[in-house]
Design a protein around this motif. Structure first.
Motif, PDB file in Angstrom:
ATOM      1  N   ASN A   1       5.290  26.223 -18.180  1.00 15.05           N
ATOM      2  CA  ASN A   1       3.989  25.582 -18.382  1.00 15.05           C
ATOM      3  C   ASN A   1       3.258  25.386 -17.060  1.00 15.05           C
ATOM      4  O   ASN A   1       2.038  25.567 -16.970  1.00 15.05           O
ATOM      5  CB  ASN A   1       4.158  24.231 -19.079  1.00 15.05           C
ATOM      6  CG  ASN A   1       4.287  24.360 -20.579  1.00 15.05           C
ATOM      7  OD1 ASN A   1       4.075  25.425 -21.153  1.00 15.05           O
ATOM      8  ND2 ASN A   1       4.656  23.267 -21.236  1.00 15.05           N
ATOM      9  N   HIS A   2       4.002  25.007 -16.033  1.00 14.40           N
ATOM     10  CA  HIS A   2       3.421  24.819 -14.700  1.00 14.40           C
ATOM     11  C   HIS A   2       2.795  26.117 -14.211  1.00 14.40           C
ATOM     12  O   HIS A   2       1.653  26.126 -13.713  1.00 14.40           O
ATOM     13  CB  HIS A   2       4.510  24.341 -13.749  1.00 14.40           C
ATOM     14  CG  HIS A   2       3.994  23.859 -12.422  1.00 14.40           C
ATOM     15  ND1 HIS A   2       3.475  24.711 -11.466  1.00 14.40           N
ATOM     16  CD2 HIS A   2       3.927  22.613 -11.893  1.00 14.40           C
ATOM     17  CE1 HIS A   2       3.120  24.008 -10.408  1.00 14.40           C
ATOM     18  NE2 HIS A   2       3.362  22.730 -10.635  1.00 14.40           N
TER      19      HIS A   2
ATOM     20  N   VAL B   1      -0.738  20.694 -10.412  1.00 17.26           N
ATOM     21  CA  VAL B   1      -0.162  20.554 -11.742  1.00 17.26           C
ATOM     22  C   VAL B   1       1.009  19.588 -11.611  1.00 17.26           C
ATOM     23  O   VAL B   1       1.930  19.827 -10.830  1.00 17.26           O
ATOM     24  CB  VAL B   1       0.304  21.909 -12.303  1.00 17.26           C
ATOM     25  CG1 VAL B   1       0.964  21.719 -13.672  1.00 17.26           C
ATOM     26  CG2 VAL B   1      -0.875  22.877 -12.399  1.00 17.26           C
TER      27      VAL B   1
ATOM     28  N   GLN C   1       1.109  18.760 -17.479  1.00 11.39           N
ATOM     29  CA  GLN C   1       1.670  19.926 -18.170  1.00 11.39           C
ATOM     30  C   GLN C   1       2.321  19.565 -19.493  1.00 11.39           C
ATOM     31  O   GLN C   1       2.505  20.430 -20.353  1.00 11.39           O
ATOM     32  CB  GLN C   1       2.653  20.684 -17.284  1.00 11.39           C
ATOM     33  CG  GLN C   1       3.865  19.904 -16.825  1.00 11.39           C
ATOM     34  CD  GLN C   1       4.850  20.797 -16.094  1.00 11.39           C
ATOM     35  OE1 GLN C   1       5.268  21.847 -16.597  1.00 11.39           O
ATOM     36  NE2 GLN C   1       5.221  20.414 -14.888  1.00 11.39           N
TER      37      GLN C   1
END
Length: 201
Positions: free
Chosen positions: A42-43, A106, A137
């Motif tokens: 996701n990052h 993030v 995230q």
């Protein structure tokens, strides 16, 4: 980067030379080098999405968009922002920047506290910096701190457009979270699908 056996602080020059020789990236904070951990899926998606959106929107402008391999120097500290935009760079070194317009991070469990507090305050001291952005995230939420508003923060959610006043552009939060896997994104997409079905019926 092999740290000196003595516990003396590392100079910026030692750090920069060490980064050229190291297979692992480090940040330099108050004279201490800290190895950077790998990022989640996701990052990576969030960093790549916001980078792509900024690069597309800034095509033809003097601004350049950089991802996490480019260092940011703040006094004698060095960071690797997830994304940064540089519009008026006065530093000629090709390995780090000193005058970003926007810095974007993030958030992750290991860096959240530092990114939200100490790093943010240090970056806000950079004269060129206009906006500092934190992207969650694990949920669909983006926080933007703006110099034009005395570093007041603004929150953006799925369905919103995030306005980068310093660049004169806006980006849909939905596009930043494209293909990101978390409950907020799933719920948002399900709601959109339901609305589309209702409109079609």
């Amino acid at each position: 980067m092999v740290l000196p056996q003595t516990h003396r602080h590392i100079s910026p020059e030692e750090y920069l030379q060490g980064e050229l020789e190291s297979d692992i990236k480090h940040q330099l904070i108050d004279g201490e080098a800290y190895a950077m951990a790998g990022a989640s899926e996701n990052h990576n998606l969030l960093s790549g999405n916001i980078f792509s959106e900024l690069k597309i929107n800034l095509k033809g402008s003097p601004c350049r968009t950089f991802m996490s391999d480019m260092k940011l120097r703040v006094a004698d500290d060095f960071f690797y922002p997830d994304v940064m935009v540089v519009c008026n760079e006065d530093n000629l070194d090709s390995y780090y920047k000193t005058a970003p317009t926007i810095v974007i991070e993030v958030l992750s469990k290991t860096t959240r506290k530092f990114d939200q507090s100490a790093k943010r305050l240090r970056c806000q001291n950079i004269p060129s910096l206009q906006e500092y952005v934190l992207i969650e995230q694990d949920k669909g939420e983006i926080q933007l701190f703006s110099r034009a508003h005395n570093w007041q923060s603004f929150y953006y959610y799925l369905g919103d457009r995030i306005n980068f006043e310093s660049l004169g552009i806006s980006i849909a939060v939905e596009d930043i979270y494209e293909r990101v896997d978390n409950e907020d994104v799933l719920s948002f997409l399900q709601q959109k699908q339901q609305e589309a079905l209702q409109t079609a019926s």
